[in-house]
Design a protein around this motif. Structure first.
Motif, PDB file in Angstrom:
ATOM      1  N   ILE A  75       0.831  -1.208   0.000  1.00 19.38           N
ATOM      2  CA  ILE A  75       0.000   0.000   0.000  1.00 19.38           C
ATOM      3  C   ILE A  75       0.861   1.251   0.000  1.00 19.38           C
ATOM      4  O   ILE A  75       0.591   2.217  -0.740  1.00 19.38           O
ATOM      5  CB  ILE A  75      -0.950  -0.020   1.209  1.00 19.38           C
ATOM      6  N   PHE A  76       1.912   1.263   0.806  1.00 16.78           N
ATOM      7  CA  PHE A  76       2.802   2.427   0.840  1.00 16.78           C
ATOM      8  C   PHE A  76       3.423   2.673  -0.534  1.00 16.78           C
ATOM      9  O   PHE A  76       3.459   3.817  -1.023  1.00 16.78           O
ATOM     10  CB  PHE A  76       3.893   2.234   1.883  1.00 16.78           C
ATOM     11  N   VAL A  77       3.919   1.621  -1.156  1.00 19.74           N
ATOM     12  CA  VAL A  77       4.551   1.759  -2.475  1.00 19.74           C
ATOM     13  C   VAL A  77       3.528   2.214  -3.511  1.00 19.74           C
ATOM     14  O   VAL A  77       3.831   3.053  -4.370  1.00 19.74           O
ATOM     15  CB  VAL A  77       5.198   0.423  -2.900  1.00 19.74           C
ATOM     16  N   ALA A  78       2.297   1.701  -3.450  1.00 16.55           N
ATOM     17  CA  ALA A  78       1.258   2.105  -4.397  1.00 16.55           C
ATOM     18  C   ALA A  78       0.943   3.589  -4.267  1.00 16.55           C
ATOM     19  O   ALA A  78       0.761   4.296  -5.271  1.00 16.55           O
ATOM     20  CB  ALA A  78      -0.003   1.268  -4.179  1.00 16.55           C
ATOM     21  N   VAL A  79       0.887   4.082  -3.034  1.00 18.04           N
ATOM     22  CA  VAL A  79       0.586   5.502  -2.809  1.00 18.04           C
ATOM     23  C   VAL A  79       1.736   6.389  -3.257  1.00 18.04           C
ATOM     24  O   VAL A  79       1.524   7.503  -3.761  1.00 18.04           O
ATOM     25  CB  VAL A  79       0.260   5.746  -1.320  1.00 18.04           C
ATOM     26  N   ALA A 118      -6.223  -8.170  13.860  1.00 15.71           N
ATOM     27  CA  ALA A 118      -5.544  -7.583  12.699  1.00 15.71           C
ATOM     28  C   ALA A 118      -5.579  -6.059  12.764  1.00 15.71           C
ATOM     29  O   ALA A 118      -4.596  -5.385  12.421  1.00 15.71           O
ATOM     30  CB  ALA A 118      -6.192  -8.081  11.415  1.00 15.71           C
ATOM     31  N   LEU A 119      -6.691  -5.508  13.198  1.00 14.81           N
ATOM     32  CA  LEU A 119      -6.762  -4.055  13.383  1.00 14.81           C
ATOM     33  C   LEU A 119      -5.799  -3.619  14.476  1.00 14.81           C
ATOM     34  O   LEU A 119      -5.150  -2.569  14.366  1.00 14.81           O
ATOM     35  CB  LEU A 119      -8.193  -3.655  13.758  1.00 14.81           C
ATOM     36  N   LEU A 120      -5.695  -4.422  15.528  1.00 13.97           N
ATOM     37  CA  LEU A 120      -4.770  -4.122  16.615  1.00 13.97           C
ATOM     38  C   LEU A 120      -3.323  -4.107  16.125  1.00 13.97           C
ATOM     39  O   LEU A 120      -2.486  -3.369  16.637  1.00 13.97           O
ATOM     40  CB  LEU A 120      -4.944  -5.163  17.723  1.00 13.97           C
ATOM     41  N   GLY A 121      -3.034  -4.934  15.109  1.00 13.94           N
ATOM     42  CA  GLY A 121      -1.693  -4.959  14.536  1.00 13.94           C
ATOM     43  C   GLY A 121      -1.297  -3.658  13.861  1.00 13.94           C
ATOM     44  O   GLY A 121      -0.115  -3.429  13.585  1.00 13.94           O
ATOM     45  N   GLY A 122      -2.282  -2.788  13.585  1.00 14.49           N
ATOM     46  CA  GLY A 122      -1.986  -1.489  12.985  1.00 14.49           C
ATOM     47  C   GLY A 122      -1.410  -0.480  13.955  1.00 14.49           C
ATOM     48  O   GLY A 122      -1.086   0.652  13.565  1.00 14.49           O
ATOM     49  N   ILE A 123      -1.271  -0.863  15.228  1.00 16.23           N
ATOM     50  CA  ILE A 123      -0.605   0.009  16.206  1.00 16.23           C
ATOM     51  C   ILE A 123       0.890  -0.131  15.975  1.00 16.23           C
ATOM     52  O   ILE A 123       1.504  -1.106  16.379  1.00 16.23           O
ATOM     53  CB  ILE A 123      -0.988  -0.390  17.643  1.00 16.23           C
ATOM     54  N   VAL A 156      -5.169   0.069   6.985  1.00 12.19           N
ATOM     55  CA  VAL A 156      -5.733  -0.845   5.988  1.00 12.19           C
ATOM     56  C   VAL A 156      -4.801  -2.021   5.724  1.00 12.19           C
ATOM     57  O   VAL A 156      -5.222  -3.182   5.711  1.00 12.19           O
ATOM     58  CB  VAL A 156      -6.028  -0.092   4.676  1.00 12.19           C
ATOM     59  N   GLY A 157      -3.512  -1.720   5.506  1.00 14.75           N
ATOM     60  CA  GLY A 157      -2.565  -2.767   5.141  1.00 14.75           C
ATOM     61  C   GLY A 157      -2.423  -3.837   6.202  1.00 14.75           C
ATOM     62  O   GLY A 157      -2.429  -5.038   5.898  1.00 14.75           O
ATOM     63  N   LYS A 158      -2.288  -3.419   7.458  1.00 19.21           N
ATOM     64  CA  LYS A 158      -2.149  -4.400   8.541  1.00 19.21           C
ATOM     65  C   LYS A 158      -3.403  -5.257   8.674  1.00 19.21           C
ATOM     66  O   LYS A 158      -3.326  -6.485   8.828  1.00 19.21           O
ATOM     67  CB  LYS A 158      -1.863  -3.686   9.863  1.00 19.21           C
ATOM     68  N   ALA A 159      -4.582  -4.625   8.633  1.00 18.56           N
ATOM     69  CA  ALA A 159      -5.826  -5.366   8.801  1.00 18.56           C
ATOM     70  C   ALA A 159      -6.023  -6.383   7.684  1.00 18.56           C
ATOM     71  O   ALA A 159      -6.308  -7.562   7.926  1.00 18.56           O
ATOM     72  CB  ALA A 159      -7.010  -4.395   8.854  1.00 18.56           C
TER      73      ALA A 159
END
Length: 427
Positions: free
Chosen positions: A129-133, A359-364, A325-328
């Motif tokens: 996602i980072f590379v796409a942006v 998975a959302l928690l992994g975004g921390i 988004v990516g982590k989830a």
């Protein structure tokens, strides 16, 4: 043998201390909620100070330089926090990795398959996602691809611990296993992709004290000798061009998982990865990580105009989107795909919606994300944007995860009440 007069009464290496108060304090600092709270307090103080009328003093404090010039160690206080104190955190990571691979959850391939796959997915998708942006962004923006890939386990476990009164214990085990693999991947990324000029002589010499540390940790537990060897390893790795925190991981990996046989009752021969991690964790949680966060998290918002400027930077957008988004998608998607294509199964006490919450928690992604951001970019403006992206992504992911975990916790509480009521009705 009871020991010589010179060693009689000497406490074991990294012992629990001579007073009951010190022991109780160490036990408190080992709790995930306390470590996460200290991290949050340090970051909050840094942000408040950086946006106060005394902001210049905050930045001057981080820029104070100390250390011997002759050894190339005349570094700023903030650099010492990142290179020196954070090595303690990574030492604990190395100890955890060693224990989990040889004696913990990662030892059983079938049990570890889903969280390992989830960790890999949770690294790959945020980077994509980072590379796409930032694909069409100039100025070396793509160097920040790894920023949203790391989960901050201290924050994540703190959120889970606060909410989890009825959630299955298997959820915490899943998160811990995922975090161990996530840490391993993050360390590998830092070593491979964020090391520029290598001094192979210094790197080769670092193997000498590292090997001696491995031998000493198995033969005896003299604190002075081990600390001296650890310092020598850290210094030579620092001089080699590889980031000095990698020395912490390497040192942790050399500590044996089990030490001594059944007849070995000498306190000096009880050094092992699990017990040493238990003793070092308070230092990491109370000093190393909060101090690093204090110097790393200070970002000046500059009002709505500054926030708007930050949100126009694709790097900040890529970081925030990667974390939320990516982590989830990466964690949950990889776990579901692995379960569908292999014999790996989700723990019977969990449901897939629980994995989505985790998975959302992994975004921390606070501590290591900020650390990689500093390694990736030297431009202060870009570093500020990265910090804003990390803060926005982390807070958003934490809030979404907290909402879903609270819903799941209440559902498990209702199930428990229903089961209790059913048991009471049985004759």
């Amino acid at each position: 043998m009871k020991g010589s007069p010179l060693t009689a009464g000497r406490p074991p290496l990294f012992g629990r201390g001579s007073s009951a108060e010190a022991s109780r304090l160490a036990d408190v600092l080992r709790k995930e909620t306390v470590g996460g709270a200290l991290l949050l307090v340090a970051a909050t103080v840094a942000i408040a100070w950086a946006n106060s009328p005394w902001a210049a003093a905050y930045y001057r404090l981080g820029d104070i330089t100390v250390g011997p010039r002759a050894w190339h160690l005349h570094l700023s206080v903030s650099a010492w926090a990142a290179d020196g104190l954070l090595a303690i955190f990574f030492f604990v990571v190395g100890l955890e990795l060693k224990y989990e691979v040889l004696a913990g959850d990662l030892r059983d391939p079938r049990r570890a398959a889903l969280p390992v796959a989830a960790a890999v997915g949770g690294m790959v998708m945020p980077a994509v996602i980072f590379v796409a942006v930032n694909a069409h962004t100039g100025g070396g923006a793509l160097r920040g691809w790894a920023i949203p890939t790391a989960t901050d386990i201290a924050f994540a476990l703190a959120v889970l611990a606060v909410i989890s009164s009825h959630l299955p214990s298997a959820l915490r085990t899943f998160l811990l296993t995922l975090a161990v693999v996530d840490d391993l991947l993050a360390v590998t990324v830092i070593a491979v992709f964020y090391t520029d000029d290598l001094n192979f002589v210094a790197l080769g010499l670092a193997l000498v004290p590292l090997a001696l540390f491995a031998v000493a940790s198995r033969r005896f537990g003299n604190a002075a000798v081990l600390l001296l060897l650890a310092a020598a390893t850290w210094y030579l790795v620092h001089e080699s061009g590889v980031h000095a925190t990698i020395a912490g991981v390497l040192l942790g990996l050399t500590v044996p998982v089990r030490q001594g046989g059944k007849r070995d009752t000498s306190p000096q021969r009880r050094l092992d990865a699990k017990s040493l991690e238990h003793r070092i964790r308070p230092l990491s949680a109370a000093v190393a990580v909060p101090v690093f966060a204090f110097f790393a998290a200070g970002v000046t918002f500059d009002g709505l105009h500054g926030l708007a400027t930050t949100l126009r930077d694709p790097v900040a957008i890529g970081v925030a989107a990667g974390l939320v988004v990516g982590k989830a998608v990466g964690i949950a998607g990889a776990a579901v795909l692995t379960a569908a294509l292999t014999r790996a199964e989700l723990d019977t006490s969990l449901k897939w919606v629980d994995v989505v919450a985790l998975a959302l928690l992994g975004g921390i992604g606070f501590t290591v994300a900020l650390f990689i951001g500093d390694l990736a970019f030297g431009d202060p403006v870009r570093q500020q944007h990265v910090k804003m992206g990390v803060l926005i992504g982390t807070l958003t992911a934490a809030m979404l995860a907290a909402v879903l975990l609270t819903i799941r916790d209440r559902a498990y509480a209702r199930d428990a009440d229903s089961a209790s009521a059913f048991d009471l009705k049985l004759p």
